[in-house]
Design an enzyme around this catalytic site. Structure first.
Site, PDB file in Angstrom:
ATOM      1  N   TYR A   1       2.032  -9.491  -2.583  1.00  0.00           N
ATOM      2  CA  TYR A   1       1.870  -8.079  -2.966  1.00  0.00           C
ATOM      3  C   TYR A   1       1.525  -7.947  -4.452  1.00  0.00           C
ATOM      4  CZ  TYR A   1       3.051  -3.117  -3.505  1.00  0.00           C
ATOM      5  OH  TYR A   1       3.023  -1.773  -3.787  1.00  0.00           O
TER       6      TYR A   1
ATOM      7  N   SER B   1       0.531  -0.695  -8.866  1.00  0.00           N
ATOM      8  CA  SER B   1       1.994  -0.718  -8.873  1.00  0.00           C
ATOM      9  C   SER B   1       2.504  -1.206 -10.218  1.00  0.00           C
ATOM     10  CB  SER B   1       2.486  -1.667  -7.779  1.00  0.00           C
ATOM     11  OG  SER B   1       3.884  -1.899  -7.914  1.00  0.00           O
TER      12      SER B   1
HETATM   13  P1  NDP Z   1       3.780   3.635   3.009  1.00  0.00           P
HETATM   14  O1  NDP Z   1       4.173   2.355   3.633  1.00  0.00           O
HETATM   15  O2  NDP Z   1       4.477   4.869   3.393  1.00  0.00           O
HETATM   16  O3  NDP Z   1       2.219   3.853   3.150  1.00  0.00           O
HETATM   17  C1  NDP Z   1       1.285   2.835   3.264  1.00  0.00           C
HETATM   18  C2  NDP Z   1       0.155   3.395   4.075  1.00  0.00           C
HETATM   19  O4  NDP Z   1      -0.889   2.427   4.175  1.00  0.00           O
HETATM   20  C3  NDP Z   1       0.567   3.743   5.502  1.00  0.00           C
HETATM   21  O5  NDP Z   1      -0.030   4.957   5.890  1.00  0.00           O
HETATM   22  C4  NDP Z   1      -0.048   2.640   6.312  1.00  0.00           C
HETATM   23  O6  NDP Z   1      -0.366   3.013   7.630  1.00  0.00           O
HETATM   24  C5  NDP Z   1      -1.310   2.415   5.525  1.00  0.00           C
HETATM   25  N1  NDP Z   1      -1.872   1.144   5.908  1.00  0.00           N
HETATM   26  C6  NDP Z   1      -1.264  -0.067   5.824  1.00  0.00           C
HETATM   27  N2  NDP Z   1      -2.076  -0.990   6.328  1.00  0.00           N
HETATM   28  C7  NDP Z   1      -3.202  -0.351   6.720  1.00  0.00           C
HETATM   29  C8  NDP Z   1      -4.405  -0.784   7.324  1.00  0.00           C
HETATM   30  N3  NDP Z   1      -4.615  -2.059   7.619  1.00  0.00           N
HETATM   31  N4  NDP Z   1      -5.356   0.129   7.615  1.00  0.00           N
HETATM   32  C9  NDP Z   1      -5.150   1.436   7.337  1.00  0.00           C
HETATM   33  N5  NDP Z   1      -4.037   1.905   6.767  1.00  0.00           N
HETATM   34  C10 NDP Z   1      -3.070   1.011   6.460  1.00  0.00           C
HETATM   35  O7  NDP Z   1       3.968   3.438   1.441  1.00  0.00           O
HETATM   36  P2  NDP Z   1       3.597   4.302   0.174  1.00  0.00           P
HETATM   37  O8  NDP Z   1       3.161   5.685   0.479  1.00  0.00           O
HETATM   38  O9  NDP Z   1       4.715   4.113  -0.749  1.00  0.00           O
HETATM   39  O10 NDP Z   1       2.374   3.441  -0.380  1.00  0.00           O
HETATM   40  C11 NDP Z   1       1.167   3.990  -0.811  1.00  0.00           C
HETATM   41  C12 NDP Z   1       0.586   3.106  -1.897  1.00  0.00           C
HETATM   42  O11 NDP Z   1       1.451   3.130  -3.035  1.00  0.00           O
HETATM   43  C13 NDP Z   1       0.453   1.636  -1.503  1.00  0.00           C
HETATM   44  O12 NDP Z   1      -0.769   1.124  -1.975  1.00  0.00           O
HETATM   45  C14 NDP Z   1       1.610   0.976  -2.230  1.00  0.00           C
HETATM   46  O13 NDP Z   1       1.350  -0.371  -2.505  1.00  0.00           O
HETATM   47  C15 NDP Z   1       1.689   1.822  -3.482  1.00  0.00           C
HETATM   48  N6  NDP Z   1       2.980   1.773  -4.167  1.00  0.00           N
HETATM   49  C16 NDP Z   1       4.137   2.163  -3.535  1.00  0.00           C
HETATM   50  C17 NDP Z   1       5.348   2.088  -4.197  1.00  0.00           C
HETATM   51  C18 NDP Z   1       6.630   2.479  -3.522  1.00  0.00           C
HETATM   52  O14 NDP Z   1       7.712   2.126  -4.041  1.00  0.00           O
HETATM   53  N7  NDP Z   1       6.608   3.210  -2.425  1.00  0.00           N
HETATM   54  C19 NDP Z   1       5.439   1.624  -5.587  1.00  0.00           C
HETATM   55  C20 NDP Z   1       4.174   1.251  -6.164  1.00  0.00           C
HETATM   56  C21 NDP Z   1       2.999   1.340  -5.474  1.00  0.00           C
HETATM   57  P3  NDP Z   1       0.598   2.514   8.857  1.00  0.00           P
HETATM   58  O15 NDP Z   1       1.844   3.298   8.718  1.00  0.00           O
HETATM   59  O16 NDP Z   1      -0.203   2.870  10.039  1.00  0.00           O
HETATM   60  O17 NDP Z   1       0.795   1.057   8.661  1.00  0.00           O
END
Ligand code: NDP
Length: 242
Positions: free
Chosen positions: A147, A134
């Site tokens: 985070y 990030s």
């Molecule tokens: P989302 O919240 O849409 O996606 C996160 C995903 O991680 C979800 O599918 C969630 O599943 C899954 N997840 C969380 N906890 C677990 C777990 N314990 N086991 C398995 N799966 C898990 O967010 P994004 O698509 O935005 O995030 C994707 C990545 O991008 C992350 O690493 C985030 O930190 C990073 N990021 C995002 C930014 C943003 O502004 N969106 C900016 C910078 C980085 P479930 O729904 O079942 O919890």
């Protein structure tokens, strides 16, 4: 740009970066394994991507992850995308939220990468691993203690992995996005004043789109980035240049 992907794994987001990465990899002809803890999301994605191999597991649970990925087939490309964002003011950071964040955002990246890299080394094949970090690994905002710390640690983890796995022809890099309006991005930018200030400081005056992040992931997975290792692509619209 024609990308020829083989076997890929992506712990994914139902409506986010992971989901679109899975779809792009699937469309490119890769055999994709998608990992999520939510069955319904895997079911809907499997419908959109015939042939997808879904694995349902909580990546924060070391033993369950070990069992779920223990017999995984050959994998050449890995995207460590799953993440949680739990906001707390620094003075209220709780053991529970900190541990959960570390376990999902950082420890699982080590565990899943170990499993996949061991397989690559045993097969003697090159590979590429992309860790979704990030912007806040480098410049943070209030309430993101847990985070931000996991994302900073992920940047360093990426360098250590690159050093140790490079001799096995496994490259490891990060993508570091600014806010993307997924479920997580909407949560962190819910305050309009904060969202506007962030956009205002960004030279391009906007947040990133999911596809901006996905293209950077695909580049780092592909042979087009063959000499890029232990590095990161900022997808921040120039935020850190200001
Ligand atoms: P989302 O919240 O849409 O996606 C996160 C995903 O991680 C979800 O599918 C969630 O599943 C899954 N997840 C969380 N906890 C677990 C777990 N314990 N086991 C398995 N799966 C898990 O967010 P994004 O698509 O935005 O995030 C994707 C990545 O991008 C992350 O690493 C985030 O930190 C990073 N990021 C995002 C930014 C943003 O502004 N969106 C900016 C910078 C980085 P479930 O729904 O079942 O919890």
């Amino acid at each position: 740009l024609k990308l020829n992907f083989k076997n890929a794994i992506d712990p994914f987001a139902p409506t986010g970066i992971g989901r679109d990465t899975v779809k792009a990899l699937h469309d490119s002809g890769a055999k994709v394994v998608a990992v999520s803890r939510t069955k319904e999301d895997l079911a809907s994605l499997s419908k959109e991507c015939p042939g997808l191999e879904p694995i349902c597991v909580d990546l924060g649970d070391w033993e369950a992850t070990s069992r779920a990925l223990g017999n995984i087939g050959p994998v050449d490309l890995l995207v460590n995308n799953a993440g949680v964002l739990l906001t707390e003011p620094f003075l209220e950071v709780s053991k529970e939220a900190f541990d959960r964040t570390i376990n999902v955002n950082l420890r699982s990246v080590i565990q899943v990468s170990q499993i996949i890299a061991r397989g690559m080394i045993a097969r003697g094949v090159p590979g590429s691993i992309v860790n979704i970090s990030s912007l806040v690994s480098r410049a943070t905002i209030p309430t993101l203690t847990s985070y931000s710390c996991t994302k900073s640690a992920m940047d360093m983890l990426t360098k250590v992995m690159a050093l140790e796995l490079g001799p096995h022809k496994i490259r490891v890099n990060t993508v570091n996005p600014t806010v993307v309006l997924t479920n997580m991005g909407r949560k962190v930018s819910a305050d309009p004043e904060f969202a506007n200030a962030l956009k205002e400081r960004t030279p391009l005056k906007k947040f990133a789109e999911v596809e901006d992040v996905v293209y950077s992931i695909l580049f780092l997975l592909s042979d087009k980035s063959a000499m890029t290792n232990g590095s990161g692509i900022l997808v921040d619209g120039g935020y850190l240049a200001s």
